[in-house]
Design a protein around this motif. Sequence first.
Motif, mmCIF file in Angstrom:
data_model
loop_
_atom_site.group_PDB
_atom_site.id
_atom_site.type_symbol
_atom_site.label_atom_id
_atom_site.label_comp_id
_atom_site.label_asym_id
_atom_site.label_seq_id
_atom_site.Cartn_x
_atom_site.Cartn_y
_atom_site.Cartn_z
ATOM 1 N N SER A 8 0.839 -1.195 0.000
ATOM 2 C CA SER A 8 0.000 0.000 0.000
ATOM 3 C C SER A 8 0.870 1.239 0.000
ATOM 4 N N VAL A 9 0.288 2.328 -0.506
ATOM 5 C CA VAL A 9 0.972 3.612 -0.537
ATOM 6 C C VAL A 9 0.846 4.277 0.829
ATOM 7 N N ILE A 10 1.953 4.800 1.337
ATOM 8 C CA ILE A 10 1.962 5.490 2.629
ATOM 9 C C ILE A 10 1.993 6.992 2.377
ATOM 10 N N ALA A 11 0.993 7.701 2.915
ATOM 11 C CA ALA A 11 0.898 9.147 2.787
ATOM 12 C C ALA A 11 1.014 9.777 4.179
ATOM 13 N N PRO A 12 1.331 11.068 4.278
ATOM 14 C CA PRO A 12 1.448 11.716 5.595
ATOM 15 C C PRO A 12 0.222 11.520 6.478
ATOM 16 N N GLY A 33 16.545 4.860 3.977
ATOM 17 C CA GLY A 33 16.401 3.656 3.156
ATOM 18 C C GLY A 33 15.299 2.712 3.579
ATOM 19 N N THR A 34 14.497 3.084 4.569
ATOM 20 C CA THR A 34 13.416 2.201 4.995
ATOM 21 C C THR A 34 12.140 2.413 4.188
ATOM 22 N N LEU A 35 12.062 3.570 3.506
ATOM 23 C CA LEU A 35 10.937 3.853 2.622
ATOM 24 C C LEU A 35 11.460 4.237 1.239
ATOM 25 N N VAL A 36 10.662 3.970 0.212
ATOM 26 C CA VAL A 36 10.959 4.396 -1.155
ATOM 27 C C VAL A 36 9.950 5.473 -1.535
ATOM 28 N N ARG A 37 10.446 6.635 -1.954
ATOM 29 C CA ARG A 37 9.549 7.718 -2.357
ATOM 30 C C ARG A 37 9.037 7.458 -3.765
ATOM 31 N N LEU A 38 7.717 7.531 -3.917
ATOM 32 C CA LEU A 38 7.102 7.307 -5.214
ATOM 33 C C LEU A 38 6.727 8.618 -5.896
ATOM 34 N N HIS A 39 5.969 9.458 -5.180
ATOM 35 C CA HIS A 39 5.428 10.664 -5.811
ATOM 36 C C HIS A 39 4.823 11.574 -4.744
ATOM 37 N N GLY A 47 11.202 -2.895 1.790
ATOM 38 C CA GLY A 47 11.157 -4.350 1.689
ATOM 39 C C GLY A 47 10.066 -4.817 0.746
ATOM 40 N N GLN A 48 8.900 -4.170 0.817
ATOM 41 C CA GLN A 48 7.809 -4.529 -0.081
ATOM 42 C C GLN A 48 8.163 -4.186 -1.526
ATOM 43 N N TRP A 49 8.728 -2.989 -1.713
ATOM 44 C CA TRP A 49 9.064 -2.523 -3.056
ATOM 45 C C TRP A 49 10.050 -3.465 -3.757
ATOM 46 N N GLN A 50 11.019 -3.940 -3.021
ATOM 47 C CA GLN A 50 12.041 -4.809 -3.605
ATOM 48 C C GLN A 50 11.479 -6.155 -4.049
ATOM 49 N N ASN A 51 10.356 -6.571 -3.467
ATOM 50 C CA ASN A 51 9.760 -7.853 -3.818
ATOM 51 C C ASN A 51 8.741 -7.763 -4.946
ATOM 52 N N LEU A 52 8.518 -6.559 -5.478
ATOM 53 C CA LEU A 52 7.518 -6.374 -6.519
ATOM 54 C C LEU A 52 8.139 -6.501 -7.909
ATOM 55 N N ARG A 57 5.005 -2.623 -9.450
ATOM 56 C CA ARG A 57 5.597 -1.312 -9.134
ATOM 57 C C ARG A 57 4.879 -0.199 -9.883
ATOM 58 N N HIS A 58 4.552 -0.463 -11.147
ATOM 59 C CA HIS A 58 3.847 0.545 -11.930
ATOM 60 C C HIS A 58 2.459 0.797 -11.344
ATOM 61 N N LEU A 59 1.786 -0.272 -10.943
ATOM 62 C CA LEU A 59 0.458 -0.131 -10.341
ATOM 63 C C LEU A 59 0.530 0.683 -9.055
#
Length: 317
Positions: A8-12, A33-39, A47-52, A57-59
Motif C-alpha cells: 500500500s501507498v503510505i501518505a502523511p 532507506g526504509t521507505l521508497v519515495r514514489l510521488h 522491503g515490499q518494493w524490492q519484492n515487486l 511497481r507501476h500499479l
Amino acid sequence: MEFTPACSVIAPRDVRYGHQDHSRQLLRKSRRGTLVRLHKARYVETGQWQNLDQGDRHLLAMKAVASAARECAPLFSRESAALLWRLPIGVLPETVQVNIPPGSGQRSHGLVRRRLFPCLEDGGDLIEGLSVTGKIQTAVELTISQSFPWAIAAMDRLLGDGAKVEEVRVAILRMPTRPGPRKPSMVLELASAQSMSVGESISRANINLAGLPAPSLQRCFLDGHGLIGFTDFYWEEFGLVGEFDGRMKYRKDEYLRGRDPAEVVIAEKEREDRLRALGLKVTRWTWETAISSEKLRAHLLQAGLRPVGSSQNRRSR
C-alpha cells in the motif's frame, strides 16, 4: 498478470507522530532507506518494493499519483490503463501515463506523463479504485505508443475479449489529426480474434513485416482416427503448418490439464506425426524467434515458405 494486494501507498495522513510534521518524518525514513519515495510525499516500504515485479511497481506508482491528486482523479491511459485491462504490453514505461482534457493547464512532471487526448469512447472505467480509459480506447492508444507487433497483440486480445471491429473503427475515426488514425487502422485490419496467445500475435505481426504470406489461423485437421486438433498457422499453398511453441504450455495448469510436462511433450509429438502423415510439413519456433522478423523469416523460408509475390508463390496460385 496477478497484482500483489498486500502493498500500500503510505501518505502523511496515514502515519501518527503526535504533533510532528509527518511529511518530514517520512522523508527522513526514505533517506535512511526504509521507505521508497514514489510521488509527492507518497511512499512504500522498501522491503515490499524490492519484492515487486515491474507491473506491480507501476500499479503502486499509479496509486501514489491518484492519492496525491488534489482535484479530479487522474485518468490513466495507454500502458498504465493496459496494465489493469490485462492487455499485452511490450515495453512498460517508467512514467505513469495520464490523459488530460483540453484547457486543463496540467503538464508532465516527474513520475507523471500527461497527454492531451480526446475521449474516443463513452466515458472511462474504474478498476482497482483507479480511473482508466475504456478498454477500446486503451487498445487504440497502445497501437500508437507500442511497436507494431505489440500493437497487434493488444488489438488481438481486445477482439478476442469480445470487442466488435466496428466499435473499434468508430473509436479510431474519433482520433485527432495527430497522431492520426493510419497506424491504428492498419493494426485493426490485421488483427484477429482467433489468436490464442501473445506469442501467436507477435509471430503473425512479424510474418507480415517479413513480407511473407498471411497464414490461416486455427485450421482444424482430421485423419482416420478422428480429430487431430487446431493448428496455430497454416499455409495451404505450401502444405505448411506453423506452431508457436510457448513454454507456458509445459508449465501452467490450464495447459497441462492434470498432465505432467513429459506427457504434454509426447502428445505434441504424436499430434505432429499425424499431421505429417497427411502429407503436411510442420515447423515450430519459440519466443526467441517469434520476436524477430529477421529470424522468423529465415526460419520459415527454410521450412519452405516463400515471400509474397515470389514466382513460386504466383505459380502455386
